[in-house]
Design a protein around this motif. Structure first.
Motif, mmCIF file in Angstrom:
data_model
loop_
_atom_site.group_PDB
_atom_site.id
_atom_site.type_symbol
_atom_site.label_atom_id
_atom_site.label_comp_id
_atom_site.label_asym_id
_atom_site.label_seq_id
_atom_site.Cartn_x
_atom_site.Cartn_y
_atom_site.Cartn_z
ATOM 1 N N ARG A 53 1.715 6.824 -5.146
ATOM 2 C CA ARG A 53 2.680 5.852 -4.613
ATOM 3 C C ARG A 53 4.100 6.389 -4.738
ATOM 4 N NH1 ARG A 53 1.032 0.007 -6.901
ATOM 5 N NH2 ARG A 53 2.761 -0.507 -5.569
ATOM 6 N N PHE A 54 4.942 6.046 -3.787
ATOM 7 C CA PHE A 54 6.358 6.384 -3.899
ATOM 8 C C PHE A 54 7.127 5.132 -4.272
ATOM 9 C CE2 PHE A 54 5.765 5.511 0.655
ATOM 10 C CZ PHE A 54 6.805 4.641 0.935
ATOM 11 N N ARG A 55 8.315 5.318 -4.784
ATOM 12 C CA ARG A 55 9.144 4.198 -5.224
ATOM 13 C C ARG A 55 10.357 4.064 -4.325
ATOM 14 N NH1 ARG A 55 8.878 5.463 -11.639
ATOM 15 N NH2 ARG A 55 6.730 4.755 -11.913
ATOM 16 N N VAL A 56 10.690 2.827 -4.016
ATOM 17 C CA VAL A 56 11.854 2.526 -3.195
ATOM 18 C C VAL A 56 12.857 1.829 -4.096
ATOM 19 C CG1 VAL A 56 12.709 1.335 -1.154
ATOM 20 C CG2 VAL A 56 10.374 2.254 -1.164
ATOM 21 N N ARG A 63 6.884 0.656 5.294
ATOM 22 C CA ARG A 63 5.517 0.144 5.152
ATOM 23 C C ARG A 63 4.508 1.103 5.785
ATOM 24 N NH1 ARG A 63 5.300 -6.249 5.877
ATOM 25 N NH2 ARG A 63 3.396 -5.865 4.719
ATOM 26 N N LYS A 64 4.831 1.643 6.948
ATOM 27 C CA LYS A 64 3.939 2.601 7.616
ATOM 28 C C LYS A 64 3.831 3.890 6.802
ATOM 29 C CE LYS A 64 1.559 3.732 11.300
ATOM 30 N NZ LYS A 64 0.349 3.016 11.667
ATOM 31 N N LEU A 65 4.949 4.336 6.227
ATOM 32 C CA LEU A 65 4.932 5.523 5.374
ATOM 33 C C LEU A 65 4.027 5.285 4.163
ATOM 34 C CD1 LEU A 65 6.024 8.362 4.782
ATOM 35 C CD2 LEU A 65 7.940 7.252 3.596
ATOM 36 N N GLY A 66 4.068 4.074 3.604
ATOM 37 C CA GLY A 66 3.181 3.739 2.493
ATOM 38 C C GLY A 66 1.718 3.831 2.894
ATOM 39 N N GLU A 67 1.391 3.329 4.070
ATOM 40 C CA GLU A 67 0.005 3.409 4.558
ATOM 41 C C GLU A 67 -0.429 4.868 4.731
ATOM 42 O OE1 GLU A 67 0.026 1.123 8.146
ATOM 43 O OE2 GLU A 67 0.406 -0.758 7.089
ATOM 44 N N LYS A 68 0.462 5.695 5.265
ATOM 45 C CA LYS A 68 0.136 7.117 5.450
ATOM 46 C C LYS A 68 0.006 7.828 4.106
ATOM 47 C CE LYS A 68 2.080 7.675 10.041
ATOM 48 N NZ LYS A 68 2.983 8.439 10.903
ATOM 49 N N THR A 69 0.771 7.395 3.132
ATOM 50 C CA THR A 69 0.687 7.964 1.789
ATOM 51 C C THR A 69 -0.698 7.712 1.194
ATOM 52 O OG1 THR A 69 3.060 7.694 1.444
ATOM 53 C CG2 THR A 69 1.704 7.869 -0.528
ATOM 54 N N PRO A 116 0.830 -1.205 0.000
ATOM 55 C CA PRO A 116 0.000 0.000 0.000
ATOM 56 C C PRO A 116 0.867 1.258 0.000
ATOM 57 C CG PRO A 116 -0.712 -1.527 1.705
ATOM 58 C CD PRO A 116 0.582 -2.047 1.162
ATOM 59 N N GLY A 117 0.743 2.067 -1.036
ATOM 60 C CA GLY A 117 1.419 3.353 -1.086
ATOM 61 C C GLY A 117 2.831 3.348 -1.630
ATOM 62 N N TYR A 118 3.408 2.184 -1.920
ATOM 63 C CA TYR A 118 4.776 2.145 -2.424
ATOM 64 C C TYR A 118 4.956 0.982 -3.384
ATOM 65 C CZ TYR A 118 5.885 -1.945 0.333
ATOM 66 O OH TYR A 118 5.895 -3.211 0.838
ATOM 67 N N GLU A 119 6.062 1.028 -4.118
ATOM 68 C CA GLU A 119 6.492 -0.110 -4.921
ATOM 69 C C GLU A 119 8.012 -0.127 -4.940
ATOM 70 O OE1 GLU A 119 5.950 0.035 -9.229
ATOM 71 O OE2 GLU A 119 5.545 2.177 -9.043
ATOM 72 N N ALA A 120 8.583 -1.309 -4.893
ATOM 73 C CA ALA A 120 10.033 -1.470 -4.980
ATOM 74 C C ALA A 120 10.417 -1.501 -6.459
ATOM 75 C CB ALA A 120 10.473 -2.739 -4.277
ATOM 76 N N ILE A 121 11.499 -0.819 -6.793
ATOM 77 C CA ILE A 121 11.966 -0.787 -8.177
ATOM 78 C C ILE A 121 13.414 -1.268 -8.237
ATOM 79 C CG2 ILE A 121 10.374 1.046 -8.842
ATOM 80 C CD1 ILE A 121 12.751 3.014 -8.665
ATOM 81 N N ARG A 122 13.902 -1.481 -9.437
ATOM 82 C CA ARG A 122 15.270 -1.980 -9.664
ATOM 83 C C ARG A 122 15.511 -3.296 -8.927
ATOM 84 N NH1 ARG A 122 17.431 3.743 -8.233
ATOM 85 N NH2 ARG A 122 16.920 4.872 -10.119
ATOM 86 N N LEU A 123 14.573 -4.204 -9.049
ATOM 87 C CA LEU A 123 14.630 -5.465 -8.306
ATOM 88 C C LEU A 123 15.844 -6.310 -8.656
ATOM 89 C CD1 LEU A 123 10.844 -6.362 -8.436
ATOM 90 C CD2 LEU A 123 12.123 -5.262 -6.589
ATOM 91 N N GLN A 124 16.351 -6.166 -9.874
ATOM 92 C CA GLN A 124 17.502 -6.953 -10.288
ATOM 93 C C GLN A 124 18.735 -6.643 -9.440
ATOM 94 O OE1 GLN A 124 16.148 -4.454 -11.973
ATOM 95 N NE2 GLN A 124 17.738 -3.143 -12.816
#
Length: 93
Positions: free
Chosen positions: A72-75, A59-65, A36-44
């Motif tokens: 969504r923000f990207r990690v 994860r909490k920041l994603g919920e607040k987003t 919720p609120g985020y996605e991980a990128i550059r998984l390779q």
């Protein structure tokens, strides 16, 4: 006794050892790829691991987003599974 550790026990063993430039990560937790609120990128690059507190924070920041109605923000990089040196990448606009 089972070989699998409970999540609580695993989180209690997460430790950052050493300094930012010369350290390692013991018991790192993987950030779920999509939440919720985020996605991980550059998984390779396999840099979705972190201290249990850091993963809980993201994860909490994603919920607040989501609650704030923000996009969504990207990690991109948290840490490698056991820490270690990271290649330096130039910032992209």
């Amino acid at each position: 006794m089972s070989g699998a550790a409970s999540p609580v026990r695993h989180m209690a063993r997460t430790r950052a050892i050493g300094s930012y430039t010369h350290g390692c990560l013991a018991g790192g937790i993987a950030l779920p790829i999509d939440g919720p609120g985020y996605e991980a990128i550059r998984l390779q690059r396999r840099r979705i691991f972190g201290h249990a507190d850091m993963i809980a924070y993201l994860r909490k920041l994603g919920e607040k987003t989501v609650a704030a109605g923000l996009p969504r923000f990207r990690v991109g990089d948290v840490a490698q599974a056991r820490g270690g040196p990271a290649a330096l990448w130039p910032s992209q606009p």
